[in-house]
Design an enzyme around this catalytic site. Structure first.
Site, mmCIF file in Angstrom:
data_model
loop_
_atom_site.group_PDB
_atom_site.id
_atom_site.type_symbol
_atom_site.label_atom_id
_atom_site.label_comp_id
_atom_site.label_asym_id
_atom_site.label_seq_id
_atom_site.Cartn_x
_atom_site.Cartn_y
_atom_site.Cartn_z
ATOM 1 N N PHE A 119 0.816 -1.214 0.000
ATOM 2 C CA PHE A 119 0.000 0.000 0.000
ATOM 3 C C PHE A 119 0.847 1.261 0.000
ATOM 4 O O PHE A 119 0.343 2.363 -0.189
ATOM 5 C CB PHE A 119 -0.934 0.003 1.216
ATOM 6 C CG PHE A 119 -1.991 -1.055 1.166
ATOM 7 C CD1 PHE A 119 -1.852 -2.250 1.843
ATOM 8 C CD2 PHE A 119 -3.143 -0.848 0.417
ATOM 9 C CE1 PHE A 119 -2.828 -3.226 1.787
ATOM 10 C CE2 PHE A 119 -4.132 -1.815 0.356
ATOM 11 C CZ PHE A 119 -3.975 -3.011 1.039
ATOM 12 N N PRO A 149 -4.715 -0.829 6.249
ATOM 13 C CA PRO A 149 -4.067 0.330 5.618
ATOM 14 C C PRO A 149 -4.661 0.791 4.304
ATOM 15 O O PRO A 149 -4.186 1.765 3.728
ATOM 16 C CB PRO A 149 -2.643 -0.194 5.371
ATOM 17 C CG PRO A 149 -2.823 -1.654 5.118
ATOM 18 C CD PRO A 149 -4.021 -2.095 5.912
ATOM 19 N N CYS A 150 -5.691 0.104 3.799
ATOM 20 C CA CYS A 150 -6.054 0.402 2.414
ATOM 21 C C CYS A 150 -6.700 1.772 2.206
ATOM 22 O O CYS A 150 -6.718 2.278 1.109
ATOM 23 C CB CYS A 150 -6.898 -0.702 1.796
ATOM 24 S SG CYS A 150 -8.284 -1.214 2.782
ATOM 25 N N GLY A 151 -7.205 2.409 3.255
ATOM 26 C CA GLY A 151 -7.763 3.755 3.079
ATOM 27 C C GLY A 151 -6.770 4.846 3.386
ATOM 28 O O GLY A 151 -7.030 6.036 3.157
ATOM 29 N N GLY A 163 -9.825 0.572 6.403
ATOM 30 C CA GLY A 163 -10.190 -0.410 5.381
ATOM 31 C C GLY A 163 -9.755 0.019 3.998
ATOM 32 O O GLY A 163 -9.097 1.012 3.824
#
Lengths: 229, 94
Positions: A121, A180-182, B94
């Site tokens: 990410f 961590p994706c946001g 998310g």
């Protein structure tokens, strides 16, 4: 020189290291109530090319148990605002929280934190694990009881999609992490919303501080923002 | 920056600013007691926008803890007589 207006909110591994050191320095000078973060090098794997000075930040044995008095104060301030739907929880939940804290009153819980770079990410990720004073690991539902009420509510709504348990990328033991994706998206918002066009060096200097102001809230951890510089 | 005021009933002007794809509020400016916690601003936003998950932050790329006092935030991040509070509707996680 990176054009911040077109920045995607992420960091290179090299920039993460620079940002991590800047963060650790600011933390040490502002957060006198906490120990400093340590930078630990990643263990080398014989089957990989040697990493370029890769490492992560570590903070150990932070007490996350909240005292009874604090719980009572939260309860009182929520009632006084006279709001039916409060930020953190309805009246029922507040009473439940108070009961839980009282029953756990004698046992203190601690947490180890790590800030690890995610090459997938391209952002920092907060890893954590909690345990009792005798070293017994705490499962997530026990940790949840220690979190500020706002965080527990978020957790219960999202049902474990917010925090995941996985094997730590370097230490190879089970840790929890915040998804961590946001991160890149809200890091961009943090830096680009007020029409200022900061230089990337400034962004890098502040990146982890800003990042931590968001993720630290899950645990009620905060850095003093009273800037002297 | 703000002049020092010993008056504990001092109010702070808060200006709510939509960012990203967040809806813009019709009533975006209001006054709040400096001694109130930032949680009150967050609560207000959540009720006005009918959303539980909001991303709320101030200038200097900082997301205040809900326990912070509004007056402290104003003293450190306010300018032009007001505290600008940005909000977005993206998921923080998310």
């Amino acid at each position: 020189m990176m054009d911040v207006l077109h920045w995607d909110g992420t960091l290179s591994a090299k920039d993460f290291r620079i940002g991590a050191f800047a963060f650790a320095q600011k933390w040490e000078s502002r957060n006198l109530a906490f120990p400093p973060w340590s930078w630990l090098p990643c263990p080398k794997h014989p089957w990989l090319a040697p990493p370029k000075e890769e490492g992560y930040l570590s903070l150990e044995k932070i007490c996350i148990s909240r005292p009874n008095e604090e719980e009572d104060i939260d309860q009182i301030s929520q009632i006084e605002t006279g709001e039916e739907e409060t930020c953190c929880s309805g009246n029922e939940d507040v009473l439940d929280d108070a009961t839980l804290v009282q029953s756990n009153h004698h046992e203190l819980h601690y947490c180890d934190f790590q800030i690890v770079y995610s090459s997938t990410f391209r952002v920092p990720v907060l890893y954590f694990r909690a345990y009792c004073s005798d070293g017994r690991p705490l499962p997530l539902d026990e940790i949840e009881k220690e979190l500020p009420a706002c965080s527990s509510k978020e957790l219960s709504k999202k049902k474990w999609t917010f925090i995941t348990q996985e094997e730590h990328p370097y230490l190879k033991r089970p840790w929890y992490k915040l998804h961590p994706c946001g991160t890149a998206e809200w890091m961009k918002l943090l830096f680009l919303s007020d029409n200022a066009n900061p230089k990337f060096e400034v962004v890098l200097e502040l990146y982890l501080l800003s990042w931590f102001s968001v993720v630290g809230q899950v645990f009620g951890l905060r850095i003093s923002f009273k800037i002297s510089d | 920056m703000a002049a020092e005021s010993p008056n504990s009933a001092r109010k702070v002007v808060v200006h709510l600013r939509a960012t990203g794809d967040a809806p813009i509020l019709k009533q975006a400016k209001f006054k709040i007691l400096g001694t109130d916690k930032f949680a009150k601003v967050i609560d207000f936003l959540r009720r006005q926008l009918h959303r539980d998950t909001l991303f709320v932050y101030v200038n200097s790329a900082f997301s205040p803890n809900p326990d912070e006092l509004v007056i402290d935030l104003y003293d450190n991040f306010g300018f032009d007589g007001k505290l600008v509070v940005n909000y977005a509707c993206s998921m923080a996680w998310g």
